[in-house]
Design a protein around this motif. Structure first.
Motif, PDB file in Angstrom:
ATOM      1  N   ASP A  92      -6.931   6.440 -40.399  1.00 40.81           N
ATOM      2  CA  ASP A  92      -8.373   7.045 -39.835  1.00 40.81           C
ATOM      3  C   ASP A  92      -9.036   5.778 -39.745  1.00 40.81           C
ATOM      4  OD1 ASP A  92      -7.512   9.382 -40.526  1.00 40.81           O
ATOM      5  OD2 ASP A  92      -8.049   9.195 -42.726  1.00 40.81           O
ATOM      6  N   ASP A  93      -8.495   4.619 -39.444  1.00 37.53           N
ATOM      7  CA  ASP A  93      -9.299   3.524 -38.987  1.00 37.53           C
ATOM      8  C   ASP A  93     -10.055   3.794 -37.747  1.00 37.53           C
ATOM      9  OD1 ASP A  93     -10.225   0.846 -37.783  1.00 37.53           O
ATOM     10  OD2 ASP A  93      -8.617   0.001 -38.827  1.00 37.53           O
ATOM     11  N   PRO A  94     -11.324   3.833 -37.392  1.00 38.48           N
ATOM     12  CA  PRO A  94     -12.199   4.177 -36.435  1.00 38.48           C
ATOM     13  C   PRO A  94     -12.294   3.044 -35.290  1.00 38.48           C
ATOM     14  CG  PRO A  94     -13.568   3.037 -38.190  1.00 38.48           C
ATOM     15  CD  PRO A  94     -12.342   3.274 -38.759  1.00 38.48           C
ATOM     16  N   VAL A  95     -11.422   2.162 -35.710  1.00 36.65           N
ATOM     17  CA  VAL A  95     -11.314   1.184 -34.700  1.00 36.65           C
ATOM     18  C   VAL A  95      -9.901   1.102 -33.824  1.00 36.65           C
ATOM     19  CG1 VAL A  95     -11.417  -1.410 -33.940  1.00 36.65           C
ATOM     20  CG2 VAL A  95     -13.122  -0.552 -35.350  1.00 36.65           C
ATOM     21  N   SER A  96      -8.812   0.823 -34.703  1.00 37.09           N
ATOM     22  CA  SER A  96      -7.690   0.899 -34.334  1.00 37.09           C
ATOM     23  C   SER A  96      -7.013   2.123 -33.575  1.00 37.09           C
ATOM     24  CB  SER A  96      -6.548   0.195 -35.431  1.00 37.09           C
ATOM     25  OG  SER A  96      -6.487   1.078 -36.442  1.00 37.09           O
ATOM     26  N   GLU A  97      -7.237   3.283 -34.275  1.00 42.21           N
ATOM     27  CA  GLU A  97      -6.699   4.645 -33.931  1.00 42.21           C
ATOM     28  C   GLU A  97      -7.232   4.920 -32.346  1.00 42.21           C
ATOM     29  OE1 GLU A  97      -4.475   6.603 -34.702  1.00 42.21           O
ATOM     30  OE2 GLU A  97      -3.736   5.116 -36.096  1.00 42.21           O
ATOM     31  N   PRO A  98      -8.375   4.776 -32.121  1.00 47.89           N
ATOM     32  CA  PRO A  98      -8.819   5.002 -30.524  1.00 47.89           C
ATOM     33  C   PRO A  98      -8.347   4.098 -29.628  1.00 47.89           C
ATOM     34  CG  PRO A  98     -10.739   5.095 -32.131  1.00 47.89           C
ATOM     35  CD  PRO A  98      -9.869   4.619 -32.761  1.00 47.89           C
ATOM     36  N   VAL A  99      -8.086   2.760 -30.058  1.00 47.21           N
ATOM     37  CA  VAL A  99      -7.359   1.870 -29.147  1.00 47.21           C
ATOM     38  C   VAL A  99      -6.126   2.109 -28.805  1.00 47.21           C
ATOM     39  CG1 VAL A  99      -6.588  -0.591 -29.050  1.00 47.21           C
ATOM     40  CG2 VAL A  99      -9.010  -0.025 -29.834  1.00 47.21           C
ATOM     41  N   LYS A 100      -5.448   2.749 -30.030  1.00 46.98           N
ATOM     42  CA  LYS A 100      -3.867   3.102 -29.915  1.00 46.98           C
ATOM     43  C   LYS A 100      -3.859   4.247 -28.870  1.00 46.98           C
ATOM     44  CE  LYS A 100      -2.270   1.669 -34.489  1.00 46.98           C
ATOM     45  NZ  LYS A 100      -2.050   2.176 -35.834  1.00 46.98           N
ATOM     46  N   ARG A 101      -4.534   5.362 -28.924  1.00 42.98           N
ATOM     47  CA  ARG A 101      -4.650   6.227 -28.134  1.00 42.98           C
ATOM     48  C   ARG A 101      -5.021   6.047 -26.656  1.00 42.98           C
ATOM     49  NH1 ARG A 101      -3.127  10.467 -31.431  1.00 42.98           N
ATOM     50  NH2 ARG A 101      -3.582  10.040 -33.621  1.00 42.98           N
ATOM     51  N   LEU A 102      -5.889   4.991 -26.655  1.00 46.84           N
ATOM     52  CA  LEU A 102      -5.945   4.476 -25.184  1.00 46.84           C
ATOM     53  C   LEU A 102      -4.914   3.870 -24.520  1.00 46.84           C
ATOM     54  CD1 LEU A 102      -8.109   4.390 -22.913  1.00 46.84           C
ATOM     55  CD2 LEU A 102      -9.078   2.153 -24.247  1.00 46.84           C
TER      56      LEU A 102
END
Length: 207
Positions: free
Chosen positions: A117-127
């Protein structure tokens, strides 16, 4: 993430026969093999000898190099780089990133990431997943290798790659000793599979 299957162990009859060569003690062989030479049951005499030689060290347990193990492994690229530390008595035939990276849809599951649920790493991974899939589609549409090249350059080391590997009990003993407490949990997965092998105590040293 690591997935291991299609595990096969061969070479028992030759390994035991060879272990008995120094003392000409073939008459004491008491293991049972099928008509193809595959191990059915390890006899008490043979097990005692193999354990004794195992504990005497690598110079005396050459039979372990004759116990051949093949398996299929799906693991991230970053783990395969660690695996390649063990170059002696190993063979690896991998699925080709160069030839096949563009042939299948790239999704989050394409990578060995641990979702959190990391608000930084998860969006980066999905990008990154979205960009890789866009590059793949652009290459398929245009056949322009600049998109393929950019996809290869951008591909994260968490990309899951499948390979068929060949090892032996001696190499696995070294892996188990060195990696059973490693911070990469993929090694823990391999160690658990090692513990399932026939007479794995020869590898792990736990009796």
């Amino acid at each position: 993430m690591i997935v291991i299957d299609k595990v096969v162990v061969t070479g028992w009859e030759a390994a035991i026969r060879g272990a008995r060569n120094p003392m000409d003690s073939w008459a004491r062989m008491d293991s049972i093999f099928d008509r193809h030479g595959n191990l059915v049951e390890l006899g008490d005499n043979d097990l005692e000898l193999l354990l004794r030689l195992r504990n005497a060290g690598p110079d005396h347990r050459k039979y372990m190099r004759m116990l051949n193990v093949t398996m299929d492994i799906d693991a991230p690229l970053f783990w395969w780089k660690e695996f390649d530390t063990y170059k002696i008595a190993t063979v690896r035939n991998s699925c080709s990133t160069m030839h096949k990276i563009h042939t299948k849809e790239i999704t989050y599951a394409t990578f060995g990431w641990v979702e959190n649920d990391d608000p930084v790493s998860e969006p980066v991974k999905r990008l990154i997943v979205k960009q890789c899939e866009w590059l793949r589609n652009m290459f398929l549409e245009t056949k322009d290798t600049k998109y393929w090249r950019e996809l290869i350059e951008l591909l994260p080391s968490a990309y899951m790659q499948r390979a068929t590997v060949q090892l032996n009990y001696e190499t696995l003993a070294k892996m188990y000793e060195n990696r059973k407490t490693h911070k990469l949990f993929e090694w823990h997965g391999l160690c658990r599979e090692i513990e399932k092998l026939p007479y794995s105590a020869l590898i792990t040293g736990t009796f």
